[in-house]
Enzyme design. Sequence first.
Site, PDB file in Angstrom:
ATOM      1  N   ARG A  20      31.159  41.403  45.439  1.00  0.00           N
ATOM      2  CA  ARG A  20      30.915  41.001  44.042  1.00  0.00           C
ATOM      3  C   ARG A  20      29.426  41.191  43.781  1.00  0.00           C
ATOM      4  O   ARG A  20      28.614  40.294  44.023  1.00  0.00           O
ATOM      5  CB  ARG A  20      31.342  39.551  43.810  1.00  0.00           C
ATOM      6  CG  ARG A  20      32.818  39.327  44.059  1.00  0.00           C
ATOM      7  CD  ARG A  20      33.290  37.952  43.617  1.00  0.00           C
ATOM      8  NE  ARG A  20      34.692  37.736  43.953  1.00  0.00           N
ATOM      9  CZ  ARG A  20      35.716  38.195  43.248  1.00  0.00           C
ATOM     10  NH1 ARG A  20      35.486  38.878  42.152  1.00  0.00           N
ATOM     11  NH2 ARG A  20      36.955  37.966  43.619  1.00  0.00           N
ATOM     12  N   GLU A  43      35.731  46.969  48.919  1.00  0.00           N
ATOM     13  CA  GLU A  43      36.381  46.660  47.638  1.00  0.00           C
ATOM     14  C   GLU A  43      35.317  46.170  46.652  1.00  0.00           C
ATOM     15  O   GLU A  43      34.777  45.073  46.807  1.00  0.00           O
ATOM     16  CB  GLU A  43      37.453  45.587  47.844  1.00  0.00           C
ATOM     17  CG  GLU A  43      38.133  45.126  46.563  1.00  0.00           C
ATOM     18  CD  GLU A  43      39.020  43.918  46.793  1.00  0.00           C
ATOM     19  OE1 GLU A  43      39.105  43.058  45.877  1.00  0.00           O
ATOM     20  OE2 GLU A  43      39.630  43.790  47.888  1.00  0.00           O
ATOM     21  N   THR A  76      39.575  42.903  41.609  1.00  0.00           N
ATOM     22  CA  THR A  76      39.620  42.111  40.375  1.00  0.00           C
ATOM     23  C   THR A  76      40.014  42.983  39.180  1.00  0.00           C
ATOM     24  O   THR A  76      39.464  42.866  38.093  1.00  0.00           O
ATOM     25  CB  THR A  76      38.275  41.393  40.099  1.00  0.00           C
ATOM     26  OG1 THR A  76      37.684  40.969  41.327  1.00  0.00           O
ATOM     27  CG2 THR A  76      38.509  40.148  39.246  1.00  0.00           C
ATOM     28  N   LYS A 136      48.888  41.455  48.182  1.00  0.00           N
ATOM     29  CA  LYS A 136      47.770  40.545  48.449  1.00  0.00           C
ATOM     30  C   LYS A 136      48.225  39.091  48.301  1.00  0.00           C
ATOM     31  O   LYS A 136      48.817  38.718  47.289  1.00  0.00           O
ATOM     32  CB  LYS A 136      46.637  40.839  47.465  1.00  0.00           C
ATOM     33  CG  LYS A 136      45.462  39.870  47.507  1.00  0.00           C
ATOM     34  CD  LYS A 136      44.429  40.299  46.480  1.00  0.00           C
ATOM     35  CE  LYS A 136      43.332  39.261  46.284  1.00  0.00           C
ATOM     36  NZ  LYS A 136      42.319  39.704  45.308  1.00  0.00           N
ATOM     37  N   SER A 186      33.009  36.177  50.132  1.00  0.00           N
ATOM     38  CA  SER A 186      31.843  35.293  50.101  1.00  0.00           C
ATOM     39  C   SER A 186      31.333  34.918  51.485  1.00  0.00           C
ATOM     40  O   SER A 186      30.119  34.833  51.704  1.00  0.00           O
ATOM     41  CB  SER A 186      32.163  34.022  49.302  1.00  0.00           C
ATOM     42  OG  SER A 186      33.270  33.347  49.857  1.00  0.00           O
TER      43      SER A 186
END
Length: 217
Positions: A20, A43, A76, A136, A186
């Site tokens: 991210r 990703e 996302t 997923k 994360s």
Amino acid sequence: MKKEQVLARMKEECLVAVVRAKNYEQGEKVVEAIIDGGIHFIELTMTMDEGNPVEFIRMMSDKYRTNDKIVIGAGTVLDPETARGCILSGASYIVSPGLNLETIKLCNRYRVPVLPGVMTPTEAITALEAGCDVIKIFPGNILGPAAISSFKGPLPQGEFMPSGGVDVDNVDQWIQAGAYAVGTGSSLTKGAKTGDFAAVTSKAQEFVAAVAAARGK
């Protein structure tokens, strides 16, 4: 890379790094740090504070185009319009937090692997019926590793990749439960928040070692 090759490589490597990015510069450094740590499936999510995430996919796809080891995907992804933009920009696979049939149709049209997020058997069955090869499990931290065996009870033909809450300390549980691959974000990239990209590389190396140990390699 053809769909079958992407899926085979994903199963073989078993690790997908979820990035991210804050902006292009920070994102590129994170990607480099992850690759230096030995993770090759990247990703890139559609959540970016500054800049266009689809353009970032194009940038990273162009940068690693001649490196056969690196496989860039999009995460996302909420709708078919975004999926198509990502595919045209070089994404080799599409990942979503939810189940959107039109997105799955679009990806099937272009023969690009799509991994929709599910929480229930009904959603998993819908994804299988729509032609998804890997599903997923999200959020993984809520469902837990036992979710895979629970899904595989009535759906032994299903393949599942957890994402959300996957860490070095529990990745072995997911793999031993039967995960096709695991996605981690994360816990892998948190060092980037303070500019410590060496920590990202170190954590990636830990993940690679933990996955190898869990698979007995």
